[in-house]
Write a protein that holds these residues in place. Structure first.
Motif, PDB file in Angstrom:
ATOM      1  N   TYR A  85       2.785   3.863  -0.705  1.00 59.28           N
ATOM      2  CA  TYR A  85       2.437   3.314   0.604  1.00 59.28           C
ATOM      3  C   TYR A  85       1.025   3.706   1.011  1.00 59.28           C
ATOM      4  CZ  TYR A  85       7.410   2.191   1.246  1.00 59.28           C
ATOM      5  OH  TYR A  85       8.675   1.697   1.123  1.00 59.28           O
TER       6      TYR A  85
ATOM      7  N   LEU B 131       1.820  -1.348   7.868  1.00 53.10           N
ATOM      8  CA  LEU B 131       2.860  -0.797   7.006  1.00 53.10           C
ATOM      9  C   LEU B 131       4.135  -0.551   7.806  1.00 53.10           C
ATOM     10  CD1 LEU B 131       3.858   0.237   4.278  1.00 53.10           C
ATOM     11  CD2 LEU B 131       2.937   2.483   4.909  1.00 53.10           C
TER      12      LEU B 131
ATOM     13  N   TRP C 171      -1.184   1.215  -0.560  1.00 56.12           N
ATOM     14  CA  TRP C 171      -1.050  -0.060   0.170  1.00 56.12           C
ATOM     15  C   TRP C 171      -1.877   0.006   1.454  1.00 56.12           C
ATOM     16  CZ3 TRP C 171       0.576  -2.097   4.776  1.00 56.12           C
ATOM     17  CH2 TRP C 171       1.057  -3.400   4.794  1.00 56.12           C
TER      18      TRP C 171
END
Length: 192
Positions: free
Chosen positions: A104, A136, A107
């Protein structure tokens, strides 16, 4: 096997035996059983970067971000049951949640870099970072909602989780809006 036995109770030896390969062969393709669940996440991240880079400059930043995230999370209908199991594992297995932190973060770096380009701020500035974290959070919240019940019928629906963050952050990136304060309201984060 993960769905039937549980992630923790399924060993690499179990996986290798079910696939008809040796343990060493498994490790030629995957560094760990965690990687098996995530697949080629690096390739997916590269695709997210491409989607964001291809966004029309005239498209408002949060609309471009939402469209890219929805496309990033689009799956062939035949793959949706498999993807549902995969996301159940990722969001509900402590070992995979710990592993997800690193994925994450990668990302978020991509989304933060996109927001930095669009706002003209450095990626280290609070605003691009906020957009990365909020996007997110919206995506994960949408997935959790999709997994929790029949109200969300497809993975594409999960992409609509970007809407609250988009509406709450709609003013960011405009000239003169460098300072922001945040408040929570029913529509999501609000940039003041």
């Amino acid at each position: 096997m993960f769905a039937q036995q549980g992630f923790e109770r399924t060993t690499v030896d179990d996986i290798a035996a079910a696939a008809g390969i040796g343990r060493r062969t498994f490790f030629r393709y995957f560094a760990s059983k965690n990687d098996l669940v995530w697949g080629d996440f690096q390739a997916h991240l590269a695709w997210l970067e491409q989607l964001l880079a291809a966004a029309a400059p005239s498209l408002p930043m949060m609309d471009a971000l939402r469209a890219a995230i929805v496309e990033f999370n689009r799956y062939d209908p035949a793959d949706v049951p498999w993807h549902r199991q995969r996301m159940e594992l990722i969001l509900n297995t402590p070992t995979l949640q710990a592993d997800a932190t690193l994925r994450y973060a990668a990302w978020r770096r991509i989304v933060t870099a996109f927001a930095a380009r669009r706002t003209g701020l450095p990626p280290s500035d609070m605003l691009p970072r906020l957009i990365g974290h909020a996007a997110l959070g919206a995506a994960l919240s949408a997935y959790a909602t999709w997994l929790a019940g029949p109200g969300f019928g497809s993975v594409r629906s999960a992409g609509h989780g970007g809407t609250p963050a988009r509406s709450g952050l709609r003013h960011v990136g405009r000239p003169g809006r460098r300072r922001i304060a945040l408040s929570a309201d029913p529509g999501g984060l609000r940039a003041l």
